[in-house]
Write an enzyme that holds these catalytic residues in place. Structure first.
Site, PDB file in Angstrom:
ATOM      1  N   GLU A   1      15.297  32.459 -53.548  1.00 55.07           N
ATOM      2  CA  GLU A   1      14.241  31.372 -52.751  1.00 55.07           C
ATOM      3  C   GLU A   1      15.042  30.457 -51.590  1.00 55.07           C
ATOM      4  OE1 GLU A   1      12.208  28.797 -55.689  1.00 55.07           O
ATOM      5  OE2 GLU A   1      13.115  27.103 -55.175  1.00 55.07           O
TER       6      GLU A   1
ATOM      7  N   SER B   1      16.398  26.655 -58.689  1.00 58.37           N
ATOM      8  CA  SER B   1      16.053  28.026 -58.632  1.00 58.37           C
ATOM      9  C   SER B   1      16.523  28.957 -57.451  1.00 58.37           C
ATOM     10  CB  SER B   1      14.571  28.369 -59.143  1.00 58.37           C
ATOM     11  OG  SER B   1      14.374  27.457 -60.075  1.00 58.37           O
TER      12      SER B   1
ATOM     13  N   ARG C   1       5.632  29.284 -53.373  1.00 64.86           N
ATOM     14  CA  ARG C   1       6.595  28.946 -52.665  1.00 64.86           C
ATOM     15  C   ARG C   1       7.163  30.076 -51.007  1.00 64.86           C
ATOM     16  NH1 ARG C   1       6.591  26.938 -56.699  1.00 64.86           N
ATOM     17  NH2 ARG C   1       8.124  26.553 -58.338  1.00 64.86           N
TER      18      ARG C   1
HETATM   19  P1  FAD Z   1      16.644  22.114 -47.205  1.00 67.24           P
HETATM   20  O1  FAD Z   1      17.549  22.587 -47.452  1.00 67.24           O
HETATM   21  O2  FAD Z   1      17.126  20.942 -45.449  1.00 67.24           O
HETATM   22  O3  FAD Z   1      15.702  22.628 -46.128  1.00 67.24           O
HETATM   23  C1  FAD Z   1      15.459  24.196 -46.220  1.00 67.24           C
HETATM   24  C2  FAD Z   1      14.480  24.214 -45.454  1.00 67.24           C
HETATM   25  O4  FAD Z   1      13.671  24.088 -44.716  1.00 67.24           O
HETATM   26  C3  FAD Z   1      15.982  25.477 -44.158  1.00 67.24           C
HETATM   27  O5  FAD Z   1      15.157  26.776 -44.077  1.00 67.24           O
HETATM   28  C4  FAD Z   1      15.869  24.430 -42.831  1.00 67.24           C
HETATM   29  O6  FAD Z   1      16.021  24.337 -42.234  1.00 67.24           O
HETATM   30  C5  FAD Z   1      13.783  24.127 -43.269  1.00 67.24           C
HETATM   31  N1  FAD Z   1      13.755  22.737 -42.794  1.00 67.24           N
HETATM   32  C6  FAD Z   1      13.878  21.809 -43.704  1.00 67.24           C
HETATM   33  N2  FAD Z   1      13.241  20.686 -42.582  1.00 67.24           N
HETATM   34  C7  FAD Z   1      12.502  20.855 -42.179  1.00 67.24           C
HETATM   35  C8  FAD Z   1      11.906  20.297 -41.168  1.00 67.24           C
HETATM   36  N3  FAD Z   1      11.786  18.956 -40.479  1.00 67.24           N
HETATM   37  N4  FAD Z   1      11.362  21.107 -40.227  1.00 67.24           N
HETATM   38  C9  FAD Z   1      11.358  22.631 -40.262  1.00 67.24           C
HETATM   39  N5  FAD Z   1      11.866  23.361 -41.114  1.00 67.24           N
HETATM   40  C10 FAD Z   1      13.280  22.784 -42.439  1.00 67.24           C
HETATM   41  N6  FAD Z   1      12.047  23.022 -54.913  1.00 67.24           N
HETATM   42  C11 FAD Z   1      10.459  23.127 -55.607  1.00 67.24           C
HETATM   43  O7  FAD Z   1       9.742  23.916 -55.049  1.00 67.24           O
HETATM   44  N7  FAD Z   1      10.336  23.029 -56.510  1.00 67.24           N
HETATM   45  C12 FAD Z   1      11.739  22.086 -57.635  1.00 67.24           C
HETATM   46  O8  FAD Z   1      11.233  21.824 -58.756  1.00 67.24           O
HETATM   47  C13 FAD Z   1      12.594  22.127 -57.006  1.00 67.24           C
HETATM   48  N8  FAD Z   1      13.118  21.511 -57.010  1.00 67.24           N
HETATM   49  C14 FAD Z   1      15.310  21.704 -57.290  1.00 67.24           C
HETATM   50  C15 FAD Z   1      16.339  20.677 -58.373  1.00 67.24           C
HETATM   51  C16 FAD Z   1      17.381  21.287 -58.159  1.00 67.24           C
HETATM   52  C17 FAD Z   1      18.511  20.170 -58.846  1.00 67.24           C
HETATM   53  C18 FAD Z   1      17.250  21.408 -56.648  1.00 67.24           C
HETATM   54  C19 FAD Z   1      18.725  21.733 -55.915  1.00 67.24           C
HETATM   55  C20 FAD Z   1      16.785  22.095 -55.816  1.00 67.24           C
HETATM   56  C21 FAD Z   1      15.699  22.198 -55.810  1.00 67.24           C
HETATM   57  N9  FAD Z   1      14.506  22.917 -55.466  1.00 67.24           N
HETATM   58  C22 FAD Z   1      13.453  22.628 -55.607  1.00 67.24           C
HETATM   59  C23 FAD Z   1      14.544  22.965 -54.330  1.00 67.24           C
HETATM   60  C24 FAD Z   1      14.426  22.324 -52.972  1.00 67.24           C
HETATM   61  O9  FAD Z   1      14.780  21.073 -53.474  1.00 67.24           O
HETATM   62  C25 FAD Z   1      13.324  22.006 -51.943  1.00 67.24           C
HETATM   63  O10 FAD Z   1      13.010  23.172 -51.340  1.00 67.24           O
HETATM   64  C26 FAD Z   1      13.154  20.670 -51.231  1.00 67.24           C
HETATM   65  O11 FAD Z   1      11.709  20.821 -50.214  1.00 67.24           O
HETATM   66  C27 FAD Z   1      15.045  21.297 -49.893  1.00 67.24           C
HETATM   67  O12 FAD Z   1      13.940  20.408 -49.089  1.00 67.24           O
HETATM   68  P2  FAD Z   1      15.788  19.809 -48.403  1.00 67.24           P
HETATM   69  O13 FAD Z   1      15.466  18.908 -47.683  1.00 67.24           O
HETATM   70  O14 FAD Z   1      16.741  19.404 -48.979  1.00 67.24           O
HETATM   71  O15 FAD Z   1      15.851  20.992 -47.214  1.00 67.24           O
HETATM   72  P1  NAP Z   2      10.481  26.205 -68.088  1.00 66.68           P
HETATM   73  O1  NAP Z   2       8.904  24.412 -67.868  1.00 66.68           O
HETATM   74  O2  NAP Z   2      11.448  26.801 -68.587  1.00 66.68           O
HETATM   75  O3  NAP Z   2       8.578  27.311 -67.246  1.00 66.68           O
HETATM   76  C1  NAP Z   2       9.880  28.359 -66.905  1.00 66.68           C
HETATM   77  C2  NAP Z   2       9.227  29.273 -65.913  1.00 66.68           C
HETATM   78  O4  NAP Z   2       7.517  29.326 -66.804  1.00 66.68           O
HETATM   79  C3  NAP Z   2       8.705  28.965 -65.319  1.00 66.68           C
HETATM   80  O5  NAP Z   2       9.457  28.610 -63.667  1.00 66.68           O
HETATM   81  C4  NAP Z   2       7.192  27.985 -64.435  1.00 66.68           C
HETATM   82  O6  NAP Z   2       6.524  28.512 -63.256  1.00 66.68           O
HETATM   83  C5  NAP Z   2       6.724  29.381 -65.604  1.00 66.68           C
HETATM   84  N1  NAP Z   2       5.911  28.819 -66.359  1.00 66.68           N
HETATM   85  C6  NAP Z   2       5.705  27.557 -67.525  1.00 66.68           C
HETATM   86  N2  NAP Z   2       4.016  26.830 -67.844  1.00 66.68           N
HETATM   87  C7  NAP Z   2       3.512  27.629 -67.078  1.00 66.68           C
HETATM   88  C8  NAP Z   2       2.764  28.029 -67.406  1.00 66.68           C
HETATM   89  N3  NAP Z   2       1.426  27.186 -68.064  1.00 66.68           N
HETATM   90  N4  NAP Z   2       1.782  28.056 -65.937  1.00 66.68           N
HETATM   91  C9  NAP Z   2       2.149  29.285 -64.928  1.00 66.68           C
HETATM   92  N5  NAP Z   2       3.733  29.209 -65.357  1.00 66.68           N
HETATM   93  C10 NAP Z   2       3.986  28.547 -65.937  1.00 66.68           C
HETATM   94  O7  NAP Z   2      10.591  25.697 -66.181  1.00 66.68           O
HETATM   95  P2  NAP Z   2      11.929  24.953 -65.358  1.00 66.68           P
HETATM   96  O8  NAP Z   2      13.080  26.133 -64.954  1.00 66.68           O
HETATM   97  O9  NAP Z   2      12.275  24.082 -67.042  1.00 66.68           O
HETATM   98  O10 NAP Z   2      11.359  24.410 -63.970  1.00 66.68           O
HETATM   99  C11 NAP Z   2       9.913  23.726 -65.008  1.00 66.68           C
HETATM  100  C12 NAP Z   2       8.976  23.157 -63.455  1.00 66.68           C
HETATM  101  O11 NAP Z   2       9.866  22.806 -61.775  1.00 66.68           O
HETATM  102  C13 NAP Z   2       8.490  24.964 -63.086  1.00 66.68           C
HETATM  103  O12 NAP Z   2       6.927  24.543 -62.531  1.00 66.68           O
HETATM  104  C14 NAP Z   2       9.524  25.155 -61.973  1.00 66.68           C
HETATM  105  O13 NAP Z   2       8.995  25.642 -60.579  1.00 66.68           O
HETATM  106  C15 NAP Z   2      10.606  23.671 -61.132  1.00 66.68           C
HETATM  107  N6  NAP Z   2      11.137  23.576 -60.421  1.00 66.68           N
HETATM  108  C16 NAP Z   2      11.754  24.387 -59.467  1.00 66.68           C
HETATM  109  C17 NAP Z   2      13.583  24.887 -58.677  1.00 66.68           C
HETATM  110  C18 NAP Z   2      13.023  25.133 -57.585  1.00 66.68           C
HETATM  111  O14 NAP Z   2      14.275  24.996 -57.577  1.00 66.68           O
HETATM  112  N7  NAP Z   2      12.811  25.834 -57.026  1.00 66.68           N
HETATM  113  C19 NAP Z   2      13.876  23.564 -59.898  1.00 66.68           C
HETATM  114  C20 NAP Z   2      13.924  24.136 -60.675  1.00 66.68           C
HETATM  115  C21 NAP Z   2      12.627  23.596 -61.507  1.00 66.68           C
HETATM  116  P3  NAP Z   2       6.745  28.329 -62.275  1.00 66.68           P
HETATM  117  O15 NAP Z   2       8.246  27.846 -61.613  1.00 66.68           O
HETATM  118  O16 NAP Z   2       5.956  29.240 -61.567  1.00 66.68           O
HETATM  119  O17 NAP Z   2       6.349  26.827 -61.978  1.00 66.68           O
END
Ligand code: FAD
Ligand code: NAP
Length: 338
Positions: A333, A238, A162
């Site tokens: 995050e 998250s 991340r």
């Molecule tokens: P924004 O929120 O608009 O921006 C995020 C950051 O990036 C800000 O600092 C912004 O200034 C910067 N930025 C945006 N665009 C640019 C650009 N073109 N150049 C330079 N800087 C820029 N994330 C995960 O990693 N895994 C997931 O599974 C995941 N699941 C999510 C589920 C939900 C329901 C939600 C709401 C969020 C989730 N996220 C997840 C977080 C998010 O969706 C990601 O981080 C996504 O990449 C953000 O995209 P955005 O366009 O909305 O960015």
């Molecule tokens: P989940 O499957 O319930 O798992 C719980 C946590 O355990 C996750 O955070 C995941 O880490 C870790 N995990 C599970 N299995 C794993 C494995 N085999 N090896 C290493 N780590 C493991 O999680 P969830 O909340 O439903 O999300 C599912 C996936 O979507 C995850 O990868 C999560 O990161 C991603 N997600 C991200 C966001 C966001 O905003 N960043 C939001 C929703 C979902 P990791 O998170 O490192 O994968």
């Protein structure tokens, strides 16, 4: 092209009410250059905006918010792999589905992540064991100070869990304009996460019969069943990163809490932040307009459209409680603005 006093509530998925002193929607590189020059002349801070799904607005933004609406997608297939290039303003999930519908594998575990392509490298998006860096080839970004376009390869981006160079030493210095990915010529599904495995087992889906489209469907179904839709319950996914701790810390926690959820991460341990928050008693908690989602403790929600202060106040309360109960620090995050 530059507007004044624009409401950012529709531009962030937490639906936090806040104004931006200036706002520009850019569709071309020249428009982006002009917007940056406007901000530089006035010494304004810049907020690059994709879908606003990973930001927390802690108050009004005194600078220029730039919505990246650069569009365009191209795909080149060769024997060893497929190269997909997309402009920063393309929707991430639609990009995933475009590749999956063509039968190309590699991005299916990253289905349904909200936001735009340009933001994907910022935190090296990841889900179900696959991260952007696993498919990354290069990106192009405009240097804010000069308006010049520079190319970054994987080594330049310093991707980590991340994290990337754009959250570290190059923070606030570049706007990503285009991202290129390489999808494998010979696809293998990655279905190591328990939720994905269980989903497939329940439906008797044989590994040999899996396609990228079926895995994308499984990921989408699981996500839809667990995660609140931001349009209905505002959230930023998250709220905290999973903390990574040393073996001594992990082992003492494991002794005290045998059901601790943790995964080996090299010679350290990644703790499931959701487990810590849940076990500390926060799942489903409410503080006026804001709260913790009742089926996923890692997701803070804003059903009452409360302020950024309310939300960050709740986040601090949770982090302090987790620190007191488990001795582990939680790091948010999403990025806070201003
Ligand atoms: P924004 O929120 O608009 O921006 C995020 C950051 O990036 C800000 O600092 C912004 O200034 C910067 N930025 C945006 N665009 C640019 C650009 N073109 N150049 C330079 N800087 C820029 N994330 C995960 O990693 N895994 C997931 O599974 C995941 N699941 C999510 C589920 C939900 C329901 C939600 C709401 C969020 C989730 N996220 C997840 C977080 C998010 O969706 C990601 O981080 C996504 O990449 C953000 O995209 P955005 O366009 O909305 O960015
Ligand atoms: P989940 O499957 O319930 O798992 C719980 C946590 O355990 C996750 O955070 C995941 O880490 C870790 N995990 C599970 N299995 C794993 C494995 N085999 N090896 C290493 N780590 C493991 O999680 P969830 O909340 O439903 O999300 C599912 C996936 O979507 C995850 O990868 C999560 O990161 C991603 N997600 C991200 C966001 C966001 O905003 N960043 C939001 C929703 C979902 P990791 O998170 O490192 O994968």
């Amino acid at each position: 092209m530059i507007e004044a006093d624009i409401d950012l509530q529709p531009h962030n998925t937490l639906a936090i009410p806040a104004q931006s002193a200036h706002f520009a929607r850019v569709r071309t590189l020249d428009q982006l250059r002009e917007a940056l020059a406007f901000a530089l002349r006035r010494r304004l801070p810049i907020l690059p905006l994709g879908g606003g799904s990973n930001i927390v607005l802690t108050g009004d933004f005194p600078g220029l918010a730039i919505q990246l609406d650069l569009r365009g997608l191209s795909l080149k297939s060769e024997d060893l792999g497929h190269t997909v290039s997309a402009a920063a303003g393309e929707n991430w999930h639609q990009l995933v589905m475009t590749t999956v519908k063509k039968g190309l594998g590699g991005l299916e575990n990253l289905a349904l992540i909200p936001g735009k392509v340009g933001a994907a490298p910022i935190q090296n998006i990841g889900a179900y064991g696959i991260e952007l860096r696993d498919r990354f080839s290069s990106l192009q970004a405009m240097e804010i100070a000069s308006g010049e376009i520079h190319t970054f390869d994987t080594g330049d981006c310093a991707f980590a869990y991340r994290d990337s160079v754009f959250k570290g030493s190059l923070r606030d210095q570049y706007i990503i304009t285009q991202v290129s990915l390489v999808l494998p010529g010979k696809w293998q599904p990655y279905i190591g996460y328990p939720a994905l495995r269980e989903y497939l087992q329940k439906r008797n889906w044989d590994r040999a019969a899996l396609t990228p489209a079926l895995v994308a469907r499984a990921v989408s179904d699981i996500r839809n069943s667990k995660l609140p839709l931001p349009e209905i319950i505002p959230n930023a996914g998250s709220f905290f990163k999973n903390p990574v701790v040393d073996t001594v810390c992990y082992e003492s926690l494991k002794v005290a809490h045998p059901d601790l959820v943790a995964f080996a991460a090299g010679d350290r341990w990644k703790l499931a932040a959701a487990w810590l928050i849940d076990r500390a008693g926060w799942r489903g908690a409410r503080r006026n307009a804001v709260g913790v989602h009742d089926s996923q403790a890692l997701v803070l929600v804003n059903p009452g459209r409360g302020s950024g202060d309310e939300l960050t106040g709740l986040a601090e309360e949770i982090a302090a409680d987790v620190r007191a109960k488990f001795g582990v620090s939680l790091e948010p995050e999403p990025r806070y603005y201003p």
